[in-house]
Design an enzyme around this catalytic site. Structure first.
Site, PDB file in Angstrom:
ATOM      1  N   HIS A 142       0.359  12.667  -6.229  1.00 47.70           N
ATOM      2  CA  HIS A 142      -0.086  11.691  -5.230  1.00 47.70           C
ATOM      3  C   HIS A 142       0.851  10.484  -5.206  1.00 47.70           C
ATOM      4  CE1 HIS A 142      -3.727  11.498  -2.608  1.00 47.70           C
ATOM      5  NE2 HIS A 142      -3.283  10.268  -2.404  1.00 47.70           N
TER       6      HIS A 142
ATOM      7  N   LYS B  66      -3.060  20.577  -1.700  1.00 48.02           N
ATOM      8  CA  LYS B  66      -2.173  19.511  -2.166  1.00 48.02           C
ATOM      9  C   LYS B  66      -2.783  18.798  -3.373  1.00 48.02           C
ATOM     10  CE  LYS B  66       0.262  15.345  -0.585  1.00 48.02           C
ATOM     11  NZ  LYS B  66      -0.350  14.317  -1.448  1.00 48.02           N
TER      12      LYS B  66
ATOM     13  N   TYR C 236      -9.931  15.497   3.381  1.00 51.50           N
ATOM     14  CA  TYR C 236     -10.632  15.186   2.141  1.00 51.50           C
ATOM     15  C   TYR C 236     -12.064  15.682   2.296  1.00 51.50           C
ATOM     16  CZ  TYR C 236      -6.918  11.893   0.803  1.00 51.50           C
ATOM     17  OH  TYR C 236      -5.719  11.326   0.453  1.00 51.50           O
TER      18      TYR C 236
ATOM     19  N   TYR D 116       0.844  -1.205   0.000  1.00 51.80           N
ATOM     20  CA  TYR D 116       0.000   0.000   0.000  1.00 51.80           C
ATOM     21  C   TYR D 116       0.875   1.250   0.000  1.00 51.80           C
ATOM     22  CZ  TYR D 116      -2.933   3.764   1.766  1.00 51.80           C
ATOM     23  OH  TYR D 116      -3.569   4.973   1.935  1.00 51.80           O
TER      24      TYR D 116
END
Length: 385
Positions: free
Chosen positions: A277, A253, A131, A26
């Protein structure tokens, strides 16, 4: 005999052996064919530094500021999801290491330890990354909790309203909390350091979401949860709503285009993070370092430009500064250190980058990190300028 840790690559290898595969991959892998993930590192490697000699470089300063916060070097720890599954209590360990090193730590919305747990364990103010959820009321609640915890900056991530497919997460059946199957049981049991840390961890599920969003303890995959919760209707107009909720320092970002950078500057944010990202979203996008100079040129001195995208060494950080970044962020390097040696490993990663930055500054004739410019980069006409 223990092999010395001399690079972040050494920490990565140690983390690979100590963290269960699903969680290591991950942190380590990217989306689709991982073209952009590889490009981040390849593009940095292609930049050559300009060796200079006979300069007095005995006294070198790495100190600067990031969005008004004094820092010991131009570096911050990026927000990373599921940090507490690399090592139990990982967010707390990372925040502590960052505070001791004198650099900022940014906590993710999808952290394992909650805002309140990190606040109670670490007295130094940290940043919070948010988020925007489909449930805007919950987004408001997260921002209010960040204010109550004394967070010194809010980082809005804008490049994950829809998730790029990460093949390894699907193949590994990544879930939160870890789902016990015959396939992964042996893997987890063969990682005693990790298992012990998880046994004593303050949280093993999404700490910021617990009790607010249904089924956080029975998710089939992280990607499925994101698809249901993250808001793809997010637009620049929503930035005004967020600014009204958050009066402090605001960082955006996920900027990878000069036009988006100009729009962000026009909205009065304090900083932007040039980021793809970590190669985990739009595969085929350019390397962050490739677009960095164009974005710096587009916004001028209207805000600080931070860089995220492949920093694994002090030389990578120096190259980003030379391309116009005010500071850099580390995500993978941080997680490798955490997975390898917990808080001590995070400190190792930071100090490896710090030492290499200082040495590389000396060998390029630099004494002040705030004065690093494009002159540090080798070009064929370097001696003629």
């Amino acid at each position: 005999m223990t092999t010395p840790i001399t690079s972040v690559a050494d920490l990565r290898e140690l983390a690979r052996r100590r963290v269960p595969r699903a969680f290591f991959e991950y942190a380590d892998r990217g989306s689709y064919e991982e073209t952009t993930l590889r490009a981040n590192h390849a593009a940095l490697a292609l930049i050559s530094l300009r060796q200079r000699v006979m300069h007095n470089v005995d006294n070198r300063s790495l100190t600067t500021d990031i969005v008004g916060q004094p820092v010991s070097m131009p570096l911050a720890i990026a927000p990373t999801g599921l940090t507490g599954l690399q090592r139990g209590g990982g967010e707390i360990l990372g925040a502590r290491a960052a505070a001791k090193a004198g650099i900022p730590f940014c906590l993710s919305t999808v952290s394992i330890c909650s805002i309140e747990q990190v606040h109670d364990a670490v007295k130094t103010p940290f940043w919070f990354q948010v988020y925007v959820m489909r449930d805007r009321g919950f987004t408001r609640e997260l921002i209010e909790r960040a204010k109550a915890a004394g967070c010194s900056a809010l980082m809005l991530t804008v490049d994950l309203t829809v998730q790029g497919q990460r093949h390894r997460e699907i193949k590994n059946g990544l879930s939160v909390p870890p789902r016990i199957t015959l396939r992964n049981l042996f893997d987890m049991l063969s990682k005693p350091r990790w298992a012990w840390s998880m046994l004593h961890a303050p949280s093993r599920s999404f700490g910021n979401l617990k009790g607010r969003i249904e089924n956080t303890d029975s998710l089939s995959t992280l990607a499925q949860w994101i698809a249901k919760q993250f808001d793809p209707t997010l637009t620049w107009e929503d930035l005004e709503w967020i600014r009204a909720l958050w009066p402090g320092k605001l960082i955006i970002k996920g900027i990878l285009d000069p036009e988006d950078a100009r729009i962000a500057a026009g909205h009065g944010v304090d900083a932007i993070v040039v980021s793809n990202h970590g190669g985990r979203q739009l595969d085929g996008a350019p390397a962050s370092i490739e677009v960095l100079p164009y974005i710096v040129q587009a916004v001028g001195d209207r805000l600080q430009v931070l860089f995220d995208g492949g920093i694994l060494s002090g030389q990578d950080l120096l190259k980003a500064l030379a391309c116009g970044a005010h500071a850099g962020l580390i995500g993978k390097a941080f997680l490798y250190g955490l997975g390898a040696n917990g808080e001590a490993g995070v400190t190792q990663a930071i100090e490896l980058i710090r030492r290499e930055l200082s040495v590389s500054m000396a060998l390029t004739g630099q004494t002040d990190v705030r004065a690093i410019s494009a002159d540090v980069i080798w070009r064929g006409d370097a001696g003629m300028r």
